[in-house]
Design a protein around this motif. Structure first.
Motif, PDB file in Angstrom:
ATOM      1  N   GLN A 145       0.843  -1.188   0.000  1.00 56.25           N
ATOM      2  CA  GLN A 145       0.000   0.000   0.000  1.00 56.25           C
ATOM      3  C   GLN A 145       0.888   1.252   0.000  1.00 56.25           C
ATOM      4  O   GLN A 145       1.807   1.370   0.802  1.00 56.25           O
ATOM      5  CB  GLN A 145      -0.901   0.019   1.240  1.00 56.25           C
ATOM      6  CG  GLN A 145      -1.918  -1.112   1.303  1.00 56.25           C
ATOM      7  CD  GLN A 145      -3.101  -0.875   0.380  1.00 56.25           C
ATOM      8  OE1 GLN A 145      -3.344   0.248  -0.073  1.00 56.25           O
ATOM      9  NE2 GLN A 145      -3.842  -1.929   0.088  1.00 56.25           N
ATOM     10  N   ASP A 152      -4.755   6.421  -2.001  1.00 56.07           N
ATOM     11  CA  ASP A 152      -3.930   5.264  -1.679  1.00 56.07           C
ATOM     12  C   ASP A 152      -3.949   4.288  -2.853  1.00 56.07           C
ATOM     13  O   ASP A 152      -5.002   4.040  -3.459  1.00 56.07           O
ATOM     14  CB  ASP A 152      -4.451   4.563  -0.425  1.00 56.07           C
ATOM     15  CG  ASP A 152      -4.362   5.458   0.805  1.00 56.07           C
ATOM     16  OD1 ASP A 152      -3.588   6.441   0.755  1.00 56.07           O
ATOM     17  OD2 ASP A 152      -5.065   5.194   1.790  1.00 56.07           O
ATOM     18  N   TYR A 153      -2.782   3.737  -3.143  1.00 60.07           N
ATOM     19  CA  TYR A 153      -2.650   2.805  -4.256  1.00 60.07           C
ATOM     20  C   TYR A 153      -1.994   1.517  -3.764  1.00 60.07           C
ATOM     21  O   TYR A 153      -1.282   1.511  -2.759  1.00 60.07           O
ATOM     22  CB  TYR A 153      -1.813   3.412  -5.381  1.00 60.07           C
ATOM     23  CG  TYR A 153      -2.412   4.676  -5.959  1.00 60.07           C
ATOM     24  CD1 TYR A 153      -3.482   4.610  -6.836  1.00 60.07           C
ATOM     25  CD2 TYR A 153      -1.907   5.929  -5.614  1.00 60.07           C
ATOM     26  CE1 TYR A 153      -4.038   5.763  -7.376  1.00 60.07           C
ATOM     27  CE2 TYR A 153      -2.447   7.088  -6.143  1.00 60.07           C
ATOM     28  CZ  TYR A 153      -3.519   7.002  -7.021  1.00 60.07           C
ATOM     29  OH  TYR A 153      -4.073   8.139  -7.539  1.00 60.07           O
ATOM     30  N   ARG A 154      -2.240   0.447  -4.512  1.00 62.88           N
ATOM     31  CA  ARG A 154      -1.698  -0.861  -4.137  1.00 62.88           C
ATOM     32  C   ARG A 154      -0.921  -1.430  -5.322  1.00 62.88           C
ATOM     33  O   ARG A 154      -1.357  -1.339  -6.464  1.00 62.88           O
ATOM     34  CB  ARG A 154      -2.845  -1.798  -3.749  1.00 62.88           C
ATOM     35  CG  ARG A 154      -2.433  -3.180  -3.297  1.00 62.88           C
ATOM     36  CD  ARG A 154      -3.628  -3.871  -2.634  1.00 62.88           C
ATOM     37  NE  ARG A 154      -4.742  -4.045  -3.557  1.00 62.88           N
ATOM     38  CZ  ARG A 154      -5.024  -5.181  -4.183  1.00 62.88           C
ATOM     39  NH1 ARG A 154      -4.280  -6.251  -3.994  1.00 62.88           N
ATOM     40  NH2 ARG A 154      -6.054  -5.275  -4.995  1.00 62.88           N
ATOM     41  N   ASP A 191      -6.931   5.719 -16.108  1.00 64.05           N
ATOM     42  CA  ASP A 191      -6.753   5.645 -14.652  1.00 64.05           C
ATOM     43  C   ASP A 191      -5.379   5.105 -14.283  1.00 64.05           C
ATOM     44  O   ASP A 191      -4.759   5.569 -13.315  1.00 64.05           O
ATOM     45  CB  ASP A 191      -7.840   4.762 -14.033  1.00 64.05           C
ATOM     46  CG  ASP A 191      -9.220   5.415 -14.079  1.00 64.05           C
ATOM     47  OD1 ASP A 191      -9.288   6.634 -14.300  1.00 64.05           O
ATOM     48  OD2 ASP A 191     -10.216   4.687 -13.881  1.00 64.05           O
ATOM     49  N   GLU A 192      -4.905   4.134 -15.054  1.00 65.84           N
ATOM     50  CA  GLU A 192      -3.582   3.566 -14.774  1.00 65.84           C
ATOM     51  C   GLU A 192      -2.489   4.602 -15.006  1.00 65.84           C
ATOM     52  O   GLU A 192      -1.511   4.674 -14.255  1.00 65.84           O
ATOM     53  CB  GLU A 192      -3.363   2.345 -15.661  1.00 65.84           C
ATOM     54  CG  GLU A 192      -2.293   1.394 -15.167  1.00 65.84           C
ATOM     55  CD  GLU A 192      -2.644   0.746 -13.839  1.00 65.84           C
ATOM     56  OE1 GLU A 192      -1.736   0.625 -12.989  1.00 65.84           O
ATOM     57  OE2 GLU A 192      -3.813   0.379 -13.637  1.00 65.84           O
ATOM     58  N   ARG A 195      -2.601   7.070 -12.096  1.00 62.03           N
ATOM     59  CA  ARG A 195      -2.073   6.393 -10.906  1.00 62.03           C
ATOM     60  C   ARG A 195      -0.559   6.400 -10.928  1.00 62.03           C
ATOM     61  O   ARG A 195       0.098   6.715  -9.925  1.00 62.03           O
ATOM     62  CB  ARG A 195      -2.608   4.968 -10.854  1.00 62.03           C
ATOM     63  CG  ARG A 195      -1.977   4.059  -9.823  1.00 62.03           C
ATOM     64  CD  ARG A 195      -2.606   2.669  -9.945  1.00 62.03           C
ATOM     65  NE  ARG A 195      -2.037   1.709  -9.021  1.00 62.03           N
ATOM     66  CZ  ARG A 195      -0.972   0.960  -9.288  1.00 62.03           C
ATOM     67  NH1 ARG A 195      -0.343   1.089 -10.453  1.00 62.03           N
ATOM     68  NH2 ARG A 195      -0.517   0.098  -8.394  1.00 62.03           N
ATOM     69  N   GLU A 196       0.022   6.058 -12.082  1.00 62.84           N
ATOM     70  CA  GLU A 196       1.477   6.010 -12.185  1.00 62.84           C
ATOM     71  C   GLU A 196       2.084   7.408 -12.050  1.00 62.84           C
ATOM     72  O   GLU A 196       3.142   7.571 -11.432  1.00 62.84           O
ATOM     73  CB  GLU A 196       1.866   5.377 -13.526  1.00 62.84           C
ATOM     74  CG  GLU A 196       3.320   4.970 -13.598  1.00 62.84           C
ATOM     75  CD  GLU A 196       3.568   3.941 -14.680  1.00 62.84           C
ATOM     76  OE1 GLU A 196       4.558   4.105 -15.420  1.00 62.84           O
ATOM     77  OE2 GLU A 196       2.785   2.982 -14.782  1.00 62.84           O
ATOM     78  N   LEU A 199       2.230   8.265  -8.385  1.00 64.24           N
ATOM     79  CA  LEU A 199       3.282   7.535  -7.683  1.00 64.24           C
ATOM     80  C   LEU A 199       4.657   8.124  -7.980  1.00 64.24           C
ATOM     81  O   LEU A 199       5.500   8.268  -7.086  1.00 64.24           O
ATOM     82  CB  LEU A 199       3.233   6.058  -8.080  1.00 64.24           C
ATOM     83  CG  LEU A 199       2.032   5.273  -7.553  1.00 64.24           C
ATOM     84  CD1 LEU A 199       1.942   3.904  -8.229  1.00 64.24           C
ATOM     85  CD2 LEU A 199       2.129   5.098  -6.037  1.00 64.24           C
TER      86      LEU A 199
END
Length: 269
Positions: A145, A152-154, A191-192, A195-196, A199
């Motif tokens: 996590q 929050d991302y997993r 979305d990916e 997300r990246e 991060l």
């Protein structure tokens, strides 16, 4: 039933379907025996026998141990990962391993059991973890996590000390309708990407590996994110051989696990 055949009955993941049916019997096979049946002369205690759907088979712990001893470590790790996720007790499996009279394969089987992780959610995630462990990287955290200002991302695997995440990226989620009529592949891709970006803004490196990558390519993709000093300090796990070629068919799907009941004392072995 035993080994991979028993693993199927227990509903465990497999890297690939077995090419033979594995059974335990007390007598030697005759010269006329079928070639697609693998016969094992093993001593089983009463608590190592259960019945699933009317079929006598080895218990979950004994099945995992037999596979760890007999199979390539990657194939065994796929099975052991899922067994732990289903509630298998690692200590109980190690006790079964220690009780085996035949010491052959015990050292590597113990390593596989110790490396097994219930956090792997697919055979391909196990494959990726196997590669980095074999390269000598510290044991990664599965389903790590990560907290960011955007949410929050997993990640499949990660090393907090390196701020590095590694993921097996299946193409299916980017294919329109592959995950059902409501699945939006374009949205999943967008979305990916976001997300990246989030991060990376928090100084996390993200490595993506696919089934088209060879083990060497996957390893290199992860290692290039580490400092030269860290790479130089790695000690490869030579007890783990190179991964086998990818299966001709995708890793076997999982059948729903059925509750096992102890075998009758006079039942089939």
């Amino acid at each position: 039933m035993s080994h991979e055949s028993a693993a199927l009955l227990h509903g465990l993941r497999l890297w690939q379907p077995p090419d033979r049916v594995h059974v335990v019997q007390k007598y030697r096979a005759s010269s006329a025996s079928a070639g697609d049946i693998a016969r094992h002369r093993l001593g089983l205690t009463d608590d190592e026998k259960v019945v699933i759907d009317g079929v006598a088979t080895t218990s979950l712990e004994r099945t995992v141990v037999d596979c760890c001893v007999a199979l390539h470590p990657l194939l065994a790790l796929v099975i052991a990962d899922h067994a732990l996720a289903l509630g298998t007790d690692r200590a109980a499996a190690l006790a079964v391993l220690d009780a085996r009279r035949d010491p052959r394969g015990r050292r590597r089987a113990r390593l596989v059991l110790e490396l097994a992780d219930p956090g792997a959610e697919s055979a391909w995630e196990t494959w990726l973890r196997y590669i980095v462990l074999r390269a000598g990287l510290p044991r990664p955290t599965t389903q790590l996590q990560v907290h960011t200002p955007h949410g929050d991302y997993r990640a499949d695997l990660g090393w907090a000390e390196f701020r590095l995440l590694a993921e097996f990226d299946g193409r299916v989620k980017y294919t329109r309708g592959a995950l059902g009529p409501g699945h939006d592949a374009d949205r999943a891709l967008f979305d990916e990407k976001r997300r990246e970006d989030h991060l990376r803004e928090e100084d996390w490196g993200v490595v993506r590996v696919t089934s088209s990558d060879t083990p060497a390519e996957a390893e290199d993709r992860v290692l290039r994110h580490l400092s030269p000093a860290t790479r130089k300090a790695l000690t490869p796990l030579h007890l783990l051989p190179p991964p086998p070629h990818h299966p001709v068919v995708p890793p076997a799907p999982v059948r729903p696990a059925r509750p096992a009941r102890p075998a009758r004392k006079a039942g089939a072995r």
